[in-house]
Each structure stands twice: as structure tokens, then as C-alpha cells.
Scaffold this active site. Structure first.
Site, PDB file in Angstrom:
ATOM      1  N   LYS A 178       0.864  -1.179   0.000  1.00  0.00           N
ATOM      2  CA  LYS A 178       0.000   0.000   0.000  1.00  0.00           C
ATOM      3  C   LYS A 178       0.900   1.228   0.000  1.00  0.00           C
ATOM      4  CE  LYS A 178      -1.534   2.908   2.078  1.00  0.00           C
ATOM      5  NZ  LYS A 178      -1.357   4.400   1.873  1.00  0.00           N
ATOM      6  N   GLY A 230       6.361   5.091   8.800  1.00  0.00           N
ATOM      7  CA  GLY A 230       5.592   6.325   8.764  1.00  0.00           C
ATOM      8  C   GLY A 230       5.669   7.053  10.087  1.00  0.00           C
ATOM      9  N   SER A 231       4.673   7.864  10.356  1.00  0.00           N
ATOM     10  CA  SER A 231       4.689   8.709  11.543  1.00  0.00           C
ATOM     11  C   SER A 231       4.392   7.910  12.811  1.00  0.00           C
ATOM     12  CB  SER A 231       3.668   9.838  11.400  1.00  0.00           C
ATOM     13  OG  SER A 231       2.345   9.339  11.538  1.00  0.00           O
ATOM     14  N   GLY A 235       1.647   4.980  13.606  1.00  0.00           N
ATOM     15  CA  GLY A 235       2.216   3.726  14.096  1.00  0.00           C
ATOM     16  C   GLY A 235       1.548   3.240  15.367  1.00  0.00           C
ATOM     17  N   GLU A 252       8.592   1.169  11.781  1.00  0.00           N
ATOM     18  CA  GLU A 252       9.734   2.091  11.687  1.00  0.00           C
ATOM     19  C   GLU A 252       9.145   3.483  11.620  1.00  0.00           C
ATOM     20  OE1 GLU A 252      11.899   4.788  10.279  1.00  0.00           O
ATOM     21  OE2 GLU A 252      12.030   3.632   8.428  1.00  0.00           O
ATOM     22  N   CYS A 286      13.759  10.166   7.935  1.00  0.00           N
ATOM     23  CA  CYS A 286      13.472   9.870   9.341  1.00  0.00           C
ATOM     24  C   CYS A 286      14.738   9.812  10.188  1.00  0.00           C
ATOM     25  CB  CYS A 286      12.707   8.549   9.448  1.00  0.00           C
ATOM     26  SG  CYS A 286      13.528   7.168   8.646  1.00  0.00           S
ATOM     27  N   GLU A 385       9.593  16.196  15.197  1.00  0.00           N
ATOM     28  CA  GLU A 385      10.148  15.920  13.872  1.00  0.00           C
ATOM     29  C   GLU A 385       9.572  16.933  12.869  1.00  0.00           C
ATOM     30  OE1 GLU A 385      11.148  11.949  11.330  1.00  0.00           O
ATOM     31  OE2 GLU A 385       9.119  12.107  12.128  1.00  0.00           O
TER      32      GLU A 385
END
Length: 481
Positions: A178, A230-231, A235, A252, A286, A385
Site C-alpha cells: 500500500k 511512517g509517523s 504507528g 519504523e 526519518c 520531527e
């Protein structure tokens, strides 16, 4: 538009989507449409999972020998390399990644990951015998977890996808990918490469989509594992669903990594190295070392060196090999970054370079590389971030204080230590609570585990550990007679 994909790649074929909704991909540098795909729905996700489940359950991919699967992965790598002239500029157009980085990150490294896991599959025993404490022997088997739902973001779309696809396929799993809607076009080129390599029908399926598609994939009853990059907030949501379902998951997530500049560091070479470690992919990385910790005794000159390095970076067309900093992925992302710039100024931090949209570029979602000085570690710009070309420089008293500041973060994904004394740098690196640390540089190593502590995630990708994540273990006991 140049890149038209009217159908979805499901079950080894290009099929009609369940909905007429269209995902238009816009170029980060041009602000103009560059292609479109269907917008996948939960119905499409269900079709893709069922196709992947059939490919896993029927005699086929999971029943091949590891060597046969490895041969297919090698062909996949070759097919990917053969499409490098399409993939690299396409990703640069989608998300603004400078072409010099895109060639490595979206072509060479993903192909290398396929080759690495192909070789690992050839050598890893799927069954081993152990003497049993109760007498007899136990055979410990590695068996693939089944259908893998791989959900990837837009910043390194091909490599992050391959960090999941390559070990999953090597283990004998099948995959539903996806991709993010912002970089859905390159995912279809990846599907074309898989088909050209001879992957059996249903082994890899690609469904671009938004939040609803992701949620459907995470919760689908026929999925055996989720792998997400992703964020951190997303997550957490995925972890909650997988926890309720007792479903294996690899996450991750975000980072706010520290670059610790020790007192004895050569500032010229350190600042040059930070250009890569702190500003990779326009800061849309990241693991970027965006908190630069400088000794108080050399704070002014460190700040000046970092400022001059940022000022020297060439901002421009991501398709130009001379470009160091391209645009960020979207207008919304630029607005988010500009919000952080405003917060930094309001908190009393001082911008020493950048902080604005470049005046020579009137189109594209560009921002100048920005350095904040006079920053304390409790400021929002030091804790959250930003995901753009922005770094902060924070003073520290001594090595112990530097480690304290590096660890004073909700995140723990990566980091770097810079010193003329490698042993001293390694001693500091060992004390930093983070998943990976570079000494006088930073790079991902395909053969070593990558992942985070704390809010930066769960589990590891890459290395043998990345392959182990796609197996489940079975013990078969046989007593002595």
C-alpha cells in the site's frame, strides 16, 4: 499526463478498481499533475489480500525451494535496474528528491536489497536439529508468516517498500503493498518490474490508497503480518489494532536524531559530513541528524561552520544533478515546516541562514535550508520531527552532558558522533539510546538491523534480523525409541 495507470496490479494482472475515484499525483517542483492512478478502497484491498492468500496457500511461491525464490529475486533486481532511467526521475518529480540521491535510493539500493536477501535465502537453513532435554531431538523449522501488508510513506518510496518486500519474498511470504498516494506512480513501475521478473500471480500486489485502505489492510483477517514505515501517531494506531489481533508488526517510525560534535572534531570535515547526515532528501528523512549538539567551548564556530555548509547547498530543480536541496513533497508539508519556523522564532531561537522560500524559484514547494542557533533542548523545534531542511544547534557542557541531551528525546532512531578520536566517538555512540549511530558519517547498512528505540518504533528491518521478522518458528519433537 505522462504516467497513466488506469488499473490496479492485483493477482498478477492489471484490473479495474472498485471505485471511479482517481489519485492525481502532482510534481513537487512544478505543482502540475504528472500522472494518476486509481484510488484504492477497502474492496480493492480485500481483492489484493485474497489474491496474495491464494498465491501463498496453493502450491507455488511458498513451496519453492529458497534457491528458486532467490533466483526470482535476482531477476527482480535486474528488472528494477533496467527501469532505473524511469524510476529515479519519476520519484524526484513526485517528492522532490534530488536526482543524485534518487538514483541510489530508488534504484541501486532496492536492487541491492533484493540481491542481499536472495543470497541470504540461499544460505539460511529452514530447519535445524537440536538435542532435546527430555531425550530425542527437536527440529526447529522456519516457516513464512503468510500474507504481509506493507505500508510505506512517500519520502523513500522504493527503498522503504523493498526493505519489506525483499525479505518477505525471500522467506516465502506474499505481499500487498500500500504505497502513499503522493508516490503511487513509482509503485506501479515496481509492479511492472515484478511481472517482468516472473513473480507468480498474486505474490506481489499494489494498491495505492489513503487512510481507509491502510486501515482495511491492517485489520484484514487473512493478513499474517504488518510492516509499516511512517509517523509515530499512525504507528501507534496500527500497533493497537495488531495488538488486539495478536498480529506481528514491524514499525519504523519518526526520529529527531542527534549529531554529537565532540570538542576535538575537525569542523570543516564535520560540517561537510553533516550536509549529508542532516539534510538528506531535503530533510525528508526519518534518520536525519537534525539536532546538532556542539560543545560550549566551540559553539560559535560550530554554528558558523554548519551555517556556511547549509548556505552553500544548491537549491533547485530536483532533476538537475547539481541540486542539493529540492522542493518538499507538498504545499501542506511546506506549510507545516513554516509553522515550525515560526514557533522557533517565537521561542527565541535565532535563524542564521534560510528560513524562507527561495526568491529565485517562483514555482514548486521549496524552502531554503535553515539553521537555528541559540536553541535549548526543550524547544518544540528541538523535540518534534519537522521533516524538512531544518536543523537546530544546541550547546552542551561535556561528553556526559552531550549524551544526556542526545537521550533527552521521545525518539531513538539514529544519530551520529563526530570526533578526531574514533575510540572516543565509539564510546559516546555506545551510550546513546538509539537504534543506529554513525561515527564521522551516517548511512544505512543493508547487512545490519535498522529500527528505533522509544517512539521510533518496534522491530528491525535489514540484515538477517530483517529476514527473521517474516518467519514463524515451529518445533517438531521426536523422542528416542
Amino acid at each position: 499526463m505522462k504516467h497513466e495507470y488506469p488499473r490496479l496490479f492485483i493477482g498478477g494482472d492489471w484490473v479495474e478498481a472498485a471505485s471511479c475515484d482517481v489519485n492525481v499525483v502532482t510534481g513537487a517542483a512544478t505543482e502540475q499533475p504528472i500522472g494518476r492512478t486509481p484510488l484504492g478502497t477497502p474492496t480493492d484491498i480485500d481483492a489484493a489480500v485474497r489474491a496474495a492468500r491464494r498465491a501463498f496457500d496453493t502450491p507455488g511461491w511458498s513451496d519453492l525451494t529458497p534457491a528458486d525464490r532467490a533466483d526470482t529475486l535476482d531477476r527482480f533486481a535486474a528488472a528494477l535496474l533496467a527501469r532505473g532511467d524511469v524510476i529515479a526521475p519519476l520519484v524526484s518529480s513526485e517528492n522532490g528528491m534530488p536526482i543524485s540521491r534518487s538514483i541510489a535510493a530508488n534504484v541501486k539500493s532496492p536492487a541491492a536489497a533484493l540481491t542481499y536477501y536472495a543470497n541470504l535465502a540461499r544460505t539460511l537453513p529452514l530447519e535445524e536439529e537440536r538435542p532435546s532435554f527430555t531425550g530425542g531431538v527437536t527440529r526447529v523449522r522456519r516457516e513464512p508468516v503468510g500474507v504481509v501488508g506493507a505500508i510505506v510513506p512517500w519520502n523513500y518510496p522504493v527503498m522503504l517498500a523493498m526493505m519489506k518486500i525483499a525479505p518477505a519474498l525471500a522467506a516465502g511470504c506474499t505481499v500487498v503493498l500500500k504505497p502513499a498516494v503522493e508516490t503511487a506512480l513509482d509503485a506501479n513501475v515496481l509492479a511492472e518490474a515484478a511481472a517482468a521478473a516472473g513473480l507468480p500471480a498474486g505474490v506481489l500486489n499494489v494498491v495505492p490508497g489513503g487512510r481507509e485502505a491502510s486501515q482495511a489492510l491492517v485489520a484484514h483477517p487473512d493478513v499474517g503480518k504488518i510492516a509499516f514505515t511512517g509517523s509515530t501517531p499512525v504507528g501507534r494506531d496500527i500497533a493497537q489494532v495488531c495488538g488486539r489481533l495478536l498480529r506481528p508488526v514491524t514499525l519504523e517510525l519518526g526520529g529527531k536524531s542527534a549529531a554529537v560534535v565532540l570538542e576535538d572534531a575537525d569542523l570543516a570535515s564535520t560540517a561537510a559530513g553533516l550536509a549529508t547526515a542532516s539534510f538528506p532528501n531535503n530533510g525528508q528523512t526519518c534518520y536525519a541528524s537534525t539536532r546538532i549538539l556542539a560543545p560550549r567551548s566551540r559553539y560559535a564556530e560550530t554554528l558558523e561552520a554548519v551555517t556556511e555548509t547549509a548556505r552553500s547547498l544548491v537549491v533547485g530543480d530536483p532533476l538537475d544533478p547539481a541540486t542539493d536541496i529540492g522542493p518538499v513533497v507538498s504545499a501542506r508539508q511546506r506549510e507545516s515546516i513554516e509553522g515550525y519556523l515560526a514557533q522557533g522564532r517565537a521561542a527565541g531561537a535565532r535563524i542564521t541562514t534560510g528560513g524562507a522560500r527561495p526568491s529565485h524559484l517562483d514555482r514548486g514547494w521549496y524552502l531554503e535550508p535553515t539553521v537555528f542557533g541559540d536553541v535549548s533542548n526543550d524547544m518544540v523545534i528541538a523535540r518534534e520531527e519537522i521533516f524538512g531542511p531544518v536543523v537546530v544547534v544546541i550547546p552542551y557542557a561535556d561528553d556526559r552532558d552531550a549524551v544526556r541531551l542526545a537521550n533527552d528525546s521521545d525518539f531513538g532512531l539514529a544519530g551520529s558522533v563526530w570526533s578526531a578520536d574514533v575510540e572516543r566517538a565509539n564510546a559516546v555512540a555506545r551510550r546513546i539510546s538509539t537504534g543506529s549511530v554513525g561515527v564521522n558519517g551516517y548511512a544505512l547498512d543493508l547487512a545490519s538491523p535498522f529500527g528505533g528505540y522509544k517512539d521510533s518504533g518496534l522491530g528491525r528491518e535489514l540484515g538477517p534480523e530483517g529476514l527473521a521478522a517474516y518467519f514463524q518458528l515451529k518445533s517438531v519433537f521426536q523422542p528416542n525409541h
